[in-house]
Design an enzyme around this catalytic site. Structure first.
Site, mmCIF file in Angstrom:
data_model
loop_
_atom_site.group_PDB
_atom_site.id
_atom_site.type_symbol
_atom_site.label_atom_id
_atom_site.label_comp_id
_atom_site.label_asym_id
_atom_site.label_seq_id
_atom_site.Cartn_x
_atom_site.Cartn_y
_atom_site.Cartn_z
ATOM 1 N N HIS A 83 0.825 -1.210 0.000
ATOM 2 C CA HIS A 83 0.000 0.000 0.000
ATOM 3 C C HIS A 83 0.860 1.260 0.000
ATOM 4 O O HIS A 83 1.299 1.736 1.045
ATOM 5 C CB HIS A 83 -0.864 -0.035 1.272
ATOM 6 C CG HIS A 83 -1.967 0.960 1.294
ATOM 7 N ND1 HIS A 83 -3.211 0.678 1.808
ATOM 8 C CD2 HIS A 83 -2.040 2.253 0.887
ATOM 9 C CE1 HIS A 83 -3.995 1.730 1.715
ATOM 10 N NE2 HIS A 83 -3.297 2.718 1.165
ATOM 11 N N LEU A 86 2.370 6.608 -4.964
ATOM 12 C CA LEU A 86 3.563 7.218 -5.578
ATOM 13 C C LEU A 86 3.211 8.424 -6.443
ATOM 14 O O LEU A 86 4.087 9.042 -7.032
ATOM 15 C CB LEU A 86 4.381 6.182 -6.358
ATOM 16 C CG LEU A 86 4.933 5.008 -5.523
ATOM 17 C CD1 LEU A 86 5.970 4.215 -6.318
ATOM 18 C CD2 LEU A 86 5.522 5.441 -4.197
ATOM 19 N N ARG A 87 1.929 8.752 -6.532
ATOM 20 C CA ARG A 87 1.434 10.032 -7.088
ATOM 21 C C ARG A 87 1.677 10.256 -8.576
ATOM 22 O O ARG A 87 1.354 11.333 -9.077
ATOM 23 C CB ARG A 87 2.021 11.222 -6.306
ATOM 24 C CG ARG A 87 1.830 11.171 -4.797
ATOM 25 C CD ARG A 87 0.388 11.171 -4.385
ATOM 26 N NE ARG A 87 0.239 11.407 -2.941
ATOM 27 C CZ ARG A 87 -0.783 10.961 -2.234
ATOM 28 N NH1 ARG A 87 -1.752 10.273 -2.804
ATOM 29 N NH2 ARG A 87 -0.859 11.218 -0.949
ATOM 30 N N ASP A 175 -8.955 2.796 -2.912
ATOM 31 C CA ASP A 175 -8.350 3.374 -1.702
ATOM 32 C C ASP A 175 -8.358 4.907 -1.704
ATOM 33 O O ASP A 175 -8.097 5.547 -2.721
ATOM 34 C CB ASP A 175 -6.918 2.889 -1.523
ATOM 35 C CG ASP A 175 -6.343 3.416 -0.223
ATOM 36 O OD1 ASP A 175 -6.867 3.061 0.836
ATOM 37 O OD2 ASP A 175 -5.392 4.218 -0.282
ATOM 38 N N HIS A 202 -11.018 0.263 1.438
ATOM 39 C CA HIS A 202 -10.794 1.383 2.349
ATOM 40 C C HIS A 202 -12.095 1.490 3.147
ATOM 41 O O HIS A 202 -13.084 2.020 2.646
ATOM 42 C CB HIS A 202 -10.511 2.638 1.516
ATOM 43 C CG HIS A 202 -10.479 3.917 2.295
ATOM 44 N ND1 HIS A 202 -9.349 4.674 2.429
ATOM 45 C CD2 HIS A 202 -11.446 4.576 2.975
ATOM 46 C CE1 HIS A 202 -9.615 5.746 3.167
ATOM 47 N NE2 HIS A 202 -10.885 5.719 3.502
ATOM 48 N N HIS A 255 -5.327 -0.694 5.799
ATOM 49 C CA HIS A 255 -5.054 0.125 6.998
ATOM 50 C C HIS A 255 -6.090 -0.037 8.121
ATOM 51 O O HIS A 255 -6.756 0.932 8.515
ATOM 52 C CB HIS A 255 -4.854 1.600 6.642
ATOM 53 C CG HIS A 255 -5.799 2.215 5.646
ATOM 54 N ND1 HIS A 255 -7.168 2.073 5.718
ATOM 55 C CD2 HIS A 255 -5.563 2.984 4.548
ATOM 56 C CE1 HIS A 255 -7.734 2.729 4.722
ATOM 57 N NE2 HIS A 255 -6.776 3.287 3.982
ATOM 58 N N ASN A 301 -5.825 9.233 7.370
ATOM 59 C CA ASN A 301 -7.103 8.573 7.162
ATOM 60 C C ASN A 301 -6.870 7.077 6.966
ATOM 61 O O ASN A 301 -6.203 6.713 5.997
ATOM 62 C CB ASN A 301 -7.767 9.186 5.918
ATOM 63 C CG ASN A 301 -9.192 8.756 5.765
ATOM 64 O OD1 ASN A 301 -9.678 7.937 6.531
ATOM 65 N ND2 ASN A 301 -9.854 9.292 4.765
ATOM 66 N N ASP A 328 1.141 2.538 3.753
ATOM 67 C CA ASP A 328 0.247 3.639 3.345
ATOM 68 C C ASP A 328 1.054 4.923 3.138
ATOM 69 O O ASP A 328 0.639 6.014 3.551
ATOM 70 C CB ASP A 328 -0.904 3.856 4.327
ATOM 71 C CG ASP A 328 -2.037 4.685 3.718
ATOM 72 O OD1 ASP A 328 -1.942 5.065 2.529
ATOM 73 O OD2 ASP A 328 -3.019 4.965 4.427
HETATM 74 O O1 DOR Z 1 -4.319 9.282 4.858
HETATM 75 C C1 DOR Z 1 -4.560 8.832 3.749
HETATM 76 N N1 DOR Z 1 -3.994 9.360 2.639
HETATM 77 N N2 DOR Z 1 -5.431 7.826 3.627
HETATM 78 C C2 DOR Z 1 -5.849 7.387 2.430
HETATM 79 O O2 DOR Z 1 -6.644 6.468 2.392
HETATM 80 C C3 DOR Z 1 -5.399 8.055 1.181
HETATM 81 C C4 DOR Z 1 -4.091 8.710 1.396
HETATM 82 C C5 DOR Z 1 -3.681 9.645 0.274
HETATM 83 O O3 DOR Z 1 -3.821 9.265 -0.897
HETATM 84 O O4 DOR Z 1 -3.182 10.728 0.570
#
Ligand code: DOR
Length: 447
Positions: A83, A86-87, A175, A202, A255, A301, A328
């Site tokens: 999990h 990497l954007r 997610d 999620h 998570h 989250n 995460d």
């Molecule tokens: O804290 C979080 N950030 N929880 C998630 O489920 C998504 C993630 C994000 O993509 O920034």
């Protein structure tokens, strides 16, 4: 000598000589029943010899050999993260595949599964293929995309999972968002089952978390921040377990954060339902009290919970109810974090923090070392059907060398972002070397 955890070599560089010999190192691979002091010889990208005395005098004298004295160190299979965010594509100012995989190598990971909440969402073959191709160009740890469950992660129309799987996806997830409709999740489970893909949920009932900023409890009341109650997670996990039972599909809880969800997963496993779960280092190590100073690095989250949740998560990880540890890794830039708490984006980075942060649990006696290694290696491979890195003669060299007593400062990350409440902390435990796909992906200077 204290070092920053990232004072290291570069991705994809080969060893200076063509044989790497680790001598007198403690090798730990619970899936192979291995825990003992051995020598490990790596040649041509494979473990060619492993055992006491495997490093012969001839080998050690050879000019071809690069020797690392493993005394006091541990070698384990390379970690597998289920999990990470990497954007890329879309938010490369926070992270991209190159910096994300570099961070992964520095953290000891040989494989990284990446979530589909990119921009655009990874809901189709072309995006999955582009991610895999970019990761191949970069080299180092292997990237495994997780495709979306629904188009645009909108919770409605299902993605074409056969295409996603053929392009390299190892699971499906929305997610960042919960699949709220029971009807959609039921169809997703049925569909994913035909391709043997796990459905990764999620678990957050969004109708119970509207405007929520942190865990609902005494601290949210004191800070005047809207709370995210535990039951928002529990109610989804309970419903989904019924759907998993009805469909026989592989269901995985991302998570997990509440004691109630842990109880539900434990009961479901006892009843033979096909369920697995992962927990993050931050949910194992921190409580909602960390939010007391309105530190936006602690906004995540699902939110940081209470000590009784942390205790339940630790016990469940130790006894195997929670199968895996997943980071995460959720990088955000200062734009999204240096702002009011209510405006801040949720998420923390994690790829470079697993060893120094979690060895504390082992030292405290809260987690057996063998379980920590299993939860980062063989267990995630069972969830997503990745071939397991192993410490075995003939296996591809996918391994991580840990110096458990080496002081580190949690700073100077390879990641583009530094959103973590552990920033600047001093810990013990460094990742000295990572072999990914038979090549050195990370080597700490001086090792
Ligand atoms: O804290 C979080 N950030 N929880 C998630 O489920 C998504 C993630 C994000 O993509 O920034």
């Amino acid at each position: 000598m204290a070092s920053t955890i990232t004072a290291s070599g570069s991705m994809g560089s080969a060893a200076t000589r063509d044989v790497l010999v680790l001598t007198e190192v403690r090798a730990i691979d619970p899936a192979e029943g291995l825990d003992g002091v051995v020598d490990v010889v790596i040649e041509g990208g494979r473990i060619t010899r492993l055992g006491p005395g495997a490093a012969t005098d001839e080998l050690l004298r050879s000019e071809r050999s690069d020797r690392i004295d493993g005394r006091g160190a541990w070698v384990v299979p390379a970690f597998v993260d289920l999990h990470a965010h990497l954007r890329e594509p879309g938010e490369e100012y926070k992270e991209d595949i190159k910096t994300g995989l570099t961070a992964a190598a520095r953290g000891g990971f040989g494989h990284v599964c990446v979530m589909p909440n990119t921009k655009p969402v990874n809901d189709r073959r072309s995006i999955t293929e582009a991610m895999v191709a970019r990761a191949r160009e970069v080299g180092g740890p292997r990237l495994h995309p997780i495709g979306a469950i629904t188009m645009g992660q909108n919770g409605g129309e299902l993605t074409e999972m056969a295409d996603l799987r053929d392009a390299g996806a190892v699971g499906v997830s929305d997610d960042g968002k919960c699949v709220m409709s029971a009807a959609v999740l039921r169809r997703a489970l049925e569909y994913a089952r035909t391709f043997d893909l796990p459905v990764i949920q999620h678990a957050e009932d969004h109708t119970l978390t509207e405007g929520a900023q942190m865990h609902e409890g005494a601290i949210s009341a004191r800070l005047g921040l809207r709370g995210w109650p535990r039951v928002a997670e529990d109610v989804i996990v309970a419903r989904d377990l019924l759907l998993a039972e009805a469909t026989g599909a592989r269901y995985h809880v991302a998570h997990i954060s509440t004691r109630g969800a842990v109880r539900l997963v434990r009961d479901a496993k006892d009843r033979g339902i096909s369920v697995t779960a992962e927990v993050t280092p931050h949910h194992l190590m921190l409580t909602h009290e960390a939010v007391l100073g309105y530190d936006t690095a602690c906004k995540v989250n699902p939110p940081l919970r209470e000590q009784e949740d942390v205790d339940a998560l630790r016990a469940a990880l130790a006894d195997g109810t929670i199968d895996c540890i997943a980071t995460d890794h959720a990088p955000h830039s200062s734009l999204e974090k240096d702002c009011e708490f209510a405006e801040a984006k949720p998420g923390m980075i994690g790829l470079e923090l697993v060893v120094p942060v979690l060895l504390r649990l082992v030292r405290q006696g809260a987690l057996p070392l063998a379980r920590l290694v299993d939860a980062l290696t063989a267990a995630p491979c069972r969830v997503v059907s990745i071939e397991r890195p192993r410490l075995k003669e003939g296996a591809s060299a996918e391994l991580t060398l840990i110096q458990p007593e080496r002081p580190v400062t949690l700073d100077g990350f390879a990641s583009k972002s530094k959103n973590t409440p552990f920033l600047g902390k001093q810990e013990l435990g460094a990742v000295a070397l990572t072999f990914a796909g038979g090549r050195i992906a990370h080597r700490l200077s001086g090792v």
